[in-house]
Design an enzyme around this catalytic site. Structure first.
Site, mmCIF file in Angstrom:
data_model
loop_
_atom_site.group_PDB
_atom_site.id
_atom_site.type_symbol
_atom_site.label_atom_id
_atom_site.label_comp_id
_atom_site.label_asym_id
_atom_site.label_seq_id
_atom_site.Cartn_x
_atom_site.Cartn_y
_atom_site.Cartn_z
ATOM 1 N N SER A 126 -10.430 -0.085 7.031
ATOM 2 C CA SER A 126 -9.687 0.006 5.610
ATOM 3 C C SER A 126 -8.997 -1.171 5.185
ATOM 4 C CB SER A 126 -8.406 1.329 5.596
ATOM 5 O OG SER A 126 -9.317 2.451 5.643
ATOM 6 N N LYS B 223 0.817 -1.008 -0.119
ATOM 7 C CA LYS B 223 -0.025 0.115 0.006
ATOM 8 C C LYS B 223 0.950 1.309 -0.048
ATOM 9 C CE LYS B 223 -3.939 2.289 2.692
ATOM 10 N NZ LYS B 223 -4.870 2.061 3.720
ATOM 11 N N SER C 242 -9.470 2.157 2.754
ATOM 12 C CA SER C 242 -8.985 3.051 1.988
ATOM 13 C C SER C 242 -7.907 2.090 1.263
ATOM 14 C CB SER C 242 -8.110 4.050 2.992
ATOM 15 O OG SER C 242 -7.296 3.361 3.784
#
Lengths: 356, 484, 95
Positions: free
Chosen positions: B175, B76, B151
């Site tokens: 997330s 990420k 997210s």
């Protein structure tokens, strides 16, 4: 009308650790700009603070020396404000729960009168960097070497009633932190700095007047002069029908005056809250007694011993114990020449100044 | 090769069926072929990936490989990676190359894993649909009109579309779990303090936690073995022994006590999603578990509580982005305040600015007690609910998300509606306990996730519970059409 | 609690965020809605509850006082918007 000044001091003593309070960067003074600012000091994205044990020990040492209660649990908080020498946009400090609680220290004035000054608290925090205002193409240069240097902020009660008392208190703390070897006390280098809260009130009145905060006064002489000027300014202002504003003022030693700081004009809202990157600092009795065992003989104890052991006057003993170096020098000379009185004269410079 | 899961990849590498370089090139080709549709990657690290793959092959040849040496993954874009851009989904860091690597990244590097690239995400991890990214929205591989969740939406889409075998995510309010649910993945948010936060760009420090997103519980366990553990650079990292997360996977679930909080099955839960969840619970009963209804009476206040705590911390965490030392700086600032205001005003997107302002307000003088302190008190009540529940049950289960993936653009106009999509995931972060989401079925072509919530440091048990379900079902194996 | 335009301007200033004139109204509406959500917290009496700052009930670990960092100024300043003579440059600061 007769006016009485009311003065409290906030002293910032840089702790003499090797590394910074929350990072492994060096704290040595005088390095090339930004060569001692690591990713943590620069507030790079993703970095986290880890607390330096020695800074905690030093704070505890100070607390024990002023008879303060050491908090079994203290908490770091963030003080939020934007300033280019503050890389993260907040300063890690202690707010509601400081490491050192109420203590006190005895000061001695020139006339030999002694007075106890209360210490409200002392807390750990990180120093900011430095803004260099010399002209860099019309811009300000930022050096973050100092950012993250551990500071002990020592807050006094508003117990002082004259500039002289304030200076005596500051000297006393200065001597103490050097005795304890927790701060080198170098005021030129900014290792020992002071802000003064000054107000005046009609003599006999209980209620304090509105105070002004004088920032960053870095010599004993300037403290006295800055406070004297501020007292005068406030009295003149009030007697002229004006009112003292609660504000931050900067002492300008060249002009010998104080002026309001532009950067502090707007009321600050620091939005303190507990720093979620750090956990509460918990100190057990063993840690505290471990620090206690490292306490040296303190100035007052030494002074009493000099009077008793060497038969010195209180005055001489006071002069000789003002600094740890002086006291050590005296004891060495006294042992060699077997005449404490002569050693005292040598020591306090009435005959010969020590050269070492 | 892209259909293989971690254990098979690792075995294939060790048996020399394929090299890490072949594997890596294969995934890079898949990314090149498919990611235009998805926008899952912000950066594809082709050059460094091939270098890492070659190094892994050398290590494999010398017999010095550990479990995941040579296995590719996606990180990420919230984790700092030395030498490769780290944007955090923001214009503020659009060109930021971190001078150091996050502990999680370092651990993957040390294990010889190969980083394919950095995945798209909501800006500074603030969002539930991946639509707040400066680099554009990510699409859900199971339905290109749908969001992948957020997210960690890029990581979810990348793994679901078989563009990476596994990825990291971070979870502040759901997330990892919510995008895992929306993209038919298995995702784990570990106990707070289990995975180092060093080098993971902070959103809300007391809630953030990194973890794996994968196609099975076993894969999650394998990556946990790499990234979990104490880190002296993180004061909130916990120094307790790390188990082998694969060790308990095969344990029987007979006698497992599952708590079903009635608050997770009330108004707001889509009835079709509820049906899928109830079916999954029946499967657990067939596996020998006992189900009991419980109550988490304060969990209904987790969204309001979270939207004070997280913005308050973020308002302070994001102050460092000021245009002075790194990141975006506005053109021609007239003075210092202008430099700050325009660099931040132009560098942050609307959702980040909203949260900074809410947090600034909640901490400001006169409002601190009513907002921040109040939220901290509720946080304790919400946590205590879990502590009480674990006295009589082993795991709590419920839906991960109240609905399946919604359409792109469906909730962008109304922040509050968007916030409510995390209604079931947030309490876990406030308490700091571990939470998982596993695939348990579909509504139409959109996946449904079951949430598992465990007691502190009970990750191994959660993985066991997830794995046993995956041994009995095949929902987790269903690939999205066009990405098989 | 609903936030006025002036409230939003004040908060934006405190947070050092430039918000354009035409966006202020949208922000004040959005932020007011968020605050309305947040104020559901008042449904529960918390007068007897201790605030919880952190999920872990543990104490701060202390680091040994050792210098572990070396000078990396060049690396750090390679990503800086404006530097000169090793200093970060900002518009002139007035004290």
């Amino acid at each position: 009308m007769e006016w009485e000044p009311v003065i409290g001091l906030e002293i910032h003593a840089q702790l003499a650790t090797k590394s910074k309070i929350f990072s492994g960067a060096a704290t040595a003074y005088g390095a090339e700009p930004n060569t001692q600012a690591c990713a943590i000091d620069l507030g790079m994205p993703g970095v986290l603070p880890v607390l330096n044990k020695e800074a905690v020990r030093m704070a505890v040492k100070f607390g024990l020396a002023v008879g303060a209660k050491i908090a079994p649990r203290s908490v770091f908080a963030r003080k939020n404000y934007f300033y280019p020498d503050l890389p993260k946009g907040y300063q890690i400090s202690q707010y509601e729960l400081p490491i050192v609680g109420k203590g006190s220290i005895v000061i001695e004035l020139d006339d030999g009168v002694t007075k106890t000054v209360g210490i409200t608290r002392a807390h750990l925090e990180e120093d900011a960097g430095k803004s260099l205002h010399e002209d860099f193409h019309g811009m300000t240069g930022i050096d973050l070497n100092r950012a993250g240097t551990p500071l002990l902020e020592i807050v006094s009660e508003p117990d002082m009633r004259s500039a002289k008392e304030a200076v005596a208190y500051m000297k006393r703390i200065h001597s103490l932190v050097r005795y304890l070897e927790i701060c080198d006390g170098n005021m030129q280098e900014g290792s020992f700095r002071c802000d003064a809260n000054v107000s005046v009130r009609p003599k006999g009145q209980e209620k304090f007047g509105t105070r002004a905060e004088l920032k960053n006064i870095n010599s004993f002489r300037f403290v006295e002069r800055a406070i004297l000027h501020e007292i005068e300014r406030q009295i003149e202002l009030i007697e002229g029908g004006g009112k003292v504003k609660q504000e931050t003022r900067l002492y300008d030693p060249d002009k010998d005056e104080t002026r309001a700081m532009r950067s502090k004009e707007e009321a600050m809202d620091y939005r303190y809250f507990p720093d979620p990157d750090l956990l509460p600092v918990e100190l057990d009795a063993a840690f505290i007694s471990g620090v206690k065992a490292t306490l040296p003989e303190l100035p007052d104890q030494k002074k009493e011993r000099f009077v008793a052991q060497y038969g010195l006057s209180t005055y001489d003993a006071g002069v000789l114990t003002a600094t740890r170096e002086m006291a050590n020098y005296f004891e060495q000379v006294a042992d060699v020449c077997k005449s404490p009185k002569l050693a005292a004269e040598l020591g306090d410079g009435r005959s010969v100044r020590p050269t070492e | 090769m892209h259909t293989l899961r971690l254990a098979a990849l690792s075995a294939g590498l060790k048996a020399k069926k394929f090299s890490s370089a072949e594997l890596t090139r294969g995934f890079l080709q898949r990314i090149a072929a498919h990611d235009k549709q998805l926008n899952a990657f912000v950066t594809v690290a082709e050059e460094s990936a091939l270098k890492q793959a070659n190094a892994a092959d050398a290590r494999l040849a010398k017999g010095q490989a550990v479990a995941l040496t040579g296995v590719p993954l996606a990180q990420k874009d919230i984790f700092c990676t030395q030498g490769v851009k780290t944007t955090c989904g923001s214009k503020m860091l659009a060109n930021f190359i971190a001078p150091y690597s996050a502990t999680v990244v370092q651990r993957c590097d040390d294990a010889g894993m190969v980083m394919l690239g950095k995945t798209n995400m909501d800006e500074f991890a603030m969002g539930s649909s991946n639509e707040t990214s400066y680099f554009g929205p990510v699409r859900n591989p199971y339905d290109l009109n749908a969001v992948p969740g957020g997210s960690s939406g890029g990581s979810a889409a990348a793994v679901a579309a078989r563009l990476a075998p596994i990825a990291t995510g971070t979870d502040t309010g759901g997330s990892i779990r919510q995008p895992a649910a929306l993209c038919n993945l298995t995702g784990l948010k570990p106990t707070y303090g289990r995975v180092s936060r060093y080098g993971m760009i902070a959103f809300a420090s007391s809630l953030d936690q990194g973890g794996p997103m994968a196609r099975s519980a076993e894969d999650v366990a394998l990556l946990m073995n790499v990234i979990a553990g104490f880190d002296s650079n993180d004061s909130t990292s916990v120094d307790t022994p790390v188990p082998d997360y694969t060790a308990d996977l095969t344990k029987s679930l007979a006698g497992l006590r599952i708590g079903i909080p009635k608050e997770f099955f009330g108004q707001g839960l889509d009835t079709k999603v509820e049906q899928v969840i109830r079916d999954a619970l029946k499967q657990y009963e067939r596996l020998g578990a006992k189900i009991k209804e419980i109550s988490l009476p304060n969990s209904g206040l987790s969204v309001p509580t979270y939207y004070v705590v997280a913005p308050a911390e973020c308002s302070s965490n994001l102050s460092r982005f000021d245009g002075v030392r790194y990141g975006y700086r506005c053109d021609q600032p007239v003075d210092l305040v202008d430099l700050y205001k325009r660099s931040r005003g132009e560098g942050f997107g609307a959702e980040v600015k909203r949260r900074i302002m809410i947090g600034t307000y909640a901490l400001s003088s006169g409002y601190y007690d009513a907002y921040y302190l109040k939220a901290q008190k509720l946080r304790r009540l919400i946590s205590d609910d879990f502590k009480n529940a674990y006295k009589e049950i082993d795991v709590i289960m419920g839906p991960t998300s109240p609905t399946v993936a919604f359409n792109l653009g469906e909730k962008t106009d109304d922040p509050v509606t968007m916030y409510l999509s995390d209604i079931y995931t947030i309490a876990v972060n406030l308490a700091g306990i571990p939470g998982m989401s596993i695939p348990v079925g579909f509504v139409g072509q959109r996946p449904v996730g079951l949430q598992l919530m465990g007691n502190y440091f009970d990750e191994a048990r959660l993985l066991n519970i997830a794995h046993q379900y995956q041994q009995a079902t095949d929902w987790h194996l269903r690939a999205p059409k066009g990405f098989e | 609690m609903s936030l006025s335009k002036a409230d939003v301007e004040k908060i934006a200033h405190l947070a050092r965020l430039a918000i354009s004139e035409q966006d202020i109204e949208l922000y004040s509406r959005n932020l007011s809605n968020i605050l309305a959500l947040v104020e559901q917290m008042n449904k529960v009496d918390t007068s007897a509850v201790l605030p919880m700052a952190h999920p872990l009930d543990t104490a701060q670990r202390l680091r040994d006082d050792v210098v572990t960092e070396t000078n990396q100024r060049e690396t750090f300043q390679a990503i800086a918007p404006q530097v000169d003579c090793g200093l970060y440059l900002v518009p002139q600061v007035l004290e």
